[in-house]
Scaffold this active site. Structure first.
Site, mmCIF file in Angstrom:
data_model
loop_
_atom_site.group_PDB
_atom_site.id
_atom_site.type_symbol
_atom_site.label_atom_id
_atom_site.label_comp_id
_atom_site.label_asym_id
_atom_site.label_seq_id
_atom_site.Cartn_x
_atom_site.Cartn_y
_atom_site.Cartn_z
ATOM 1 N N ASP A 182 89.715 -17.028 39.199
ATOM 2 C CA ASP A 182 89.961 -17.491 40.616
ATOM 3 C C ASP A 182 90.409 -19.045 39.739
ATOM 4 O O ASP A 182 89.060 -19.765 39.799
ATOM 5 C CB ASP A 182 89.996 -17.378 41.644
ATOM 6 C CG ASP A 182 90.916 -18.010 42.539
ATOM 7 O OD1 ASP A 182 92.286 -17.831 43.109
ATOM 8 O OD2 ASP A 182 90.351 -19.606 43.020
ATOM 9 N N SER A 228 85.209 -17.442 41.010
ATOM 10 C CA SER A 228 85.674 -18.591 41.885
ATOM 11 C C SER A 228 84.852 -20.107 41.155
ATOM 12 O O SER A 228 84.360 -20.724 41.665
ATOM 13 C CB SER A 228 86.773 -19.316 42.565
ATOM 14 O OG SER A 228 87.118 -20.540 42.710
ATOM 15 N N PRO A 229 85.027 -19.824 39.346
ATOM 16 C CA PRO A 229 83.554 -21.771 39.603
ATOM 17 C C PRO A 229 84.601 -22.426 39.227
ATOM 18 O O PRO A 229 86.067 -23.392 39.925
ATOM 19 C CB PRO A 229 84.440 -21.006 37.416
ATOM 20 C CG PRO A 229 85.640 -19.846 37.601
ATOM 21 C CD PRO A 229 85.760 -19.858 38.713
#
Length: 321
Positions: free
Chosen positions: A81, A38-39
């Site tokens: 995400d 999830s960056p």
């Protein structure tokens, strides 16, 4: 697998400090089974961990995507995400998540295996301007999740992530009869379609996972060690779902935006080899707290670390296993 010395190690994994777009270049081709991450999202308001604006996000992310595709095994998966964002000063939404998806598939060489949605019922009503002040928008409680693959047939097995049957389904299995026949939808349901107990219900593509931890061991130990908590932690259950669904024991999982270490912790618990990469030393030191037993001495108790600052002699404060 990688020449850079890890910041810390565990029985199954290694955490690396640095820019993952560079660190991933050290990983051999086709050696990773799953990348789940999830960056930083393309938010209008800047966060402490750093984030790009929506108009620059796609080009910023593509170099990471290039390395991810290279290191994935042919049957590997890339789970991404992403939270949504509003356009600056406007009650209209950015399309950056969808622009990135299209670029990843049209130019990045990925296939969209399936789109999922990460529903957090405890998310705060933001942005306040449009949701709680002017009352012209609804609370945003869903992230999109792009399940991408290198090939048309990535490794996966939904029997590994079955859900408990509802009470109604349990009653049906016990009764062994129901109203079969043609439905208004034009589906024709035969008399035995739903009478086999398969051990659970097939999971939907909406993952309802609250993210409201306030007194976990990770939080407690970070506070006692004066370590900065990551402000955008995603639940370990999120990573655990995809690790169960898309990998086997002994496979290798990578999170190139390691953050608070949720992915590594989930992989460790499930006997998967793992690597995380994190550019912020405060956060990677905090992530190490996830891998210490509660009865172990606090790693950094003897060292007073100013909030948000790193002492030069970090090696003396690390614990390698």
């Amino acid at each position: 697998m990688i020449n850079t010395e890890p910041y810390f190690t565990t029985e199954y994994g290694k955490a690396f400090l640095g820019d993952s777009s560079k660190l991933m270049k050290e990983i051999p081709d086709e050696s990773i089974n799953l990348v789940v991450t999830s960056p930083p999202f393309a938010l209008t308001r800047k966060k402490a961990y750093g984030n790009k604006e929506d108009h620059e996000y796609v080009e910023w992310f593509m170099p990471f995507a290039k390395e991810i595709r290279r290191i994935l095994k042919e049957d590997g998966s890339f789970v991404l995400d992403l939270g949504g964002a509003y356009r600056k000063g406007s009650p209209t939404r950015s399309l950056y998540q969808y622009e990135l998806l299209i670029k990843l598939c049209n130019e990045g060489g990925f296939h969209l295996a399936q789109e999922l949605f990460h529903y957090n019922p405890t998310r705060l009503p933001t942005p306040a301007e449009w949701v709680t002040v002017r009352r012209v928008r609804l609370k945003d409680s869903v992230n999109v999740v792009w399940w991408l693959s290198k090939s048309l047939n990535p490794k996966s097995d939904n029997r590994k992530v079955l859900l408990a049957y509802s009470e109604a389904m349990q009653d049906l299995l016990n009764r062994q009869s129901y109203n079969s026949g043609r439905r208004p939808s034009e589906h024709d349901i035969n008399a035995t379609s739903f009478l086999t107990n398969n051990g659970g219900a097939i999971a939907p593509n909406v993952l309802a996972l609250a993210n409201s931890e306030s007194n976990s061991s990770y939080i407690t130990r970070c506070k006692e060690n004066n370590l900065r908590l990551h402000p955008a932690r995603f639940p370990a259950a999120f990573a655990a779902f995809f690790i169960s669904f898309l990998t086997d024991e002994g496979d290798t999982v990578l999170d190139p935006f390691g953050g608070s270490g949720s992915t590594g912790a989930a992989a460790e618990e499930m006997a998967r080899n793992w690597m995380t990469m994190e550019i912020n030393e405060d956060y990677i030191r905090g992530s190490q707290m996830r891998f210490q037993d509660d009865n172990q001495p606090l790693l950094l108790r003897e060292v007073s670390i100013p909030y948000g600052k790193n002492p030069k002699k970090t090696k003396a404060t690390r614990s390698r296993r």
